[in-house]
Design an enzyme around this catalytic site. Sequence first.
Site, short mmCIF file in Angstrom:
data_model
loop_
_atom_site.label_atom_id
_atom_site.label_comp_id
_atom_site.label_asym_id
_atom_site.label_seq_id
_atom_site.Cartn_x
_atom_site.Cartn_y
_atom_site.Cartn_z
N HIS A 187 0.83 -1.21 0.00
CA HIS A 187 0.00 0.00 0.00
C HIS A 187 0.87 1.26 0.00
O HIS A 187 0.67 2.16 -0.84
CB HIS A 187 -0.91 0.00 1.24
CG HIS A 187 -1.79 1.20 1.34
ND1 HIS A 187 -3.08 1.22 0.87
CD2 HIS A 187 -1.58 2.44 1.87
CE1 HIS A 187 -3.62 2.41 1.08
NE2 HIS A 187 -2.72 3.17 1.70
N GLU A 188 1.81 1.31 0.92
CA GLU A 188 2.66 2.50 1.02
C GLU A 188 3.60 2.63 -0.17
O GLU A 188 3.93 3.74 -0.60
CB GLU A 188 3.46 2.47 2.33
CG GLU A 188 2.60 2.48 3.59
CD GLU A 188 1.67 3.68 3.67
OE1 GLU A 188 1.99 4.73 3.08
OE2 GLU A 188 0.62 3.56 4.32
N HIS A 223 1.91 4.57 -2.90
CA HIS A 223 2.05 6.02 -2.70
C HIS A 223 3.46 6.48 -3.06
O HIS A 223 3.65 7.49 -3.74
CB HIS A 223 1.79 6.38 -1.22
CG HIS A 223 0.39 6.16 -0.76
ND1 HIS A 223 -0.71 6.60 -1.46
CD2 HIS A 223 -0.10 5.57 0.37
CE1 HIS A 223 -1.81 6.29 -0.80
NE2 HIS A 223 -1.47 5.66 0.31
#
Length: 383
Positions: free
Chosen positions: A25-26, A29
């Site tokens: 997820h990170e 980003h």
Amino acid sequence: MNLLTTFAFYVVPFVIVLSVVVFIHEFGHFIVGRWCGVKVDAFSIGFGPEIYARVDRHGTRWRIAAIPLGGYVKFHGDANGASVPDPESVAAMPAAERAVTFAAQPVWKRSAIVFAGPFANFLLAIAIFTGIFAVYGRTLLAPRVGSVVAGGAGEAAGFKAGDLILTIDGVPIPSFSKMQEIVSSSADTRLLFVVRRGDSDVTLPATPAWREVSSAVGKVRIGMLGLKASTAPADVREERYGPVASLGLAVEETWQIIGRTGSYIGGLITGRESADQLSGPIGIAQISGEMAQAASKVGLAPFLNLIALLSVSVGLLNLFPVPLLDGGHLLFFGIEAIRGKALNERAQEVAFRLGLAMVGTLMIFSTYNDLARLIERLAGGAS
């Protein structure tokens, strides 16, 4: 010994599952932020005291922290890892430095960076399911009824052992799992089944009833008839798939999970689903341990399947328009695009505090649910 066993069976699998999902997820980003020219100050797996850290050539501090319950990417110019803006700090920067902050980017770039986290979670699920289908294939059961649960909706509709389900509302049914897929999303909805019974076809109207089943986010309610599949050798077949077919099935599977998870979350908002079934870290740890133990017997597929399920859940939850979550940021960016300017600092500050309170309350409530179920389970075992 019991403490060590509990740590090995539950804590370690939980940390692995959560760390993989959070990292992906990170990283979504992070990588899109880099592509958009934003400087990344820190990439953290976990919160709290730092266990390990290194700084790469771009100046990003990669860190592993002591509390493995999440993670964050901190972009240059943000006040913290939740992308809360720090206008005073940004305003004091030289122009060249300000240009590489998150806040200085146009709305479309900021939106892409924020959306990339949940999107990466969906891609992870697709990649895992593709691998499972390509390596393990899948076992398909013929849509034949092996037995009928007494008192269930199927018995009330007149199903009998040996019935071969041909169609539901005119849709051909190639497997028992296809029947379950339709039934699970059709609780309290009248369905028209055509089944082959002996040498003749019989039409049976049936209405699936609500039943609770476990999932990665807790117990969810789905439609069920109370029909069990036939496991006779003639009704069981193994299917293998190539890379392209596996990818197609993986996309389909991921989309179905998004639909079921979204339906559950929507049900919580409307009051159709019970919030007391929501699971938190303890519940996820318990499921992780069970899947890890299953993996030791039947292979990695159950454990990988859990990672994929949790990844979809995390991605979807983050897209809800709650301040502090990715969906909240996207909501702000949408308002900014319409108004031509961002909300004022005071409005954003109040919204972020409200979002923090909502997320914190959800965490406390879900943990309470986990503890209540655990105590109930231990009390039941003791009796």
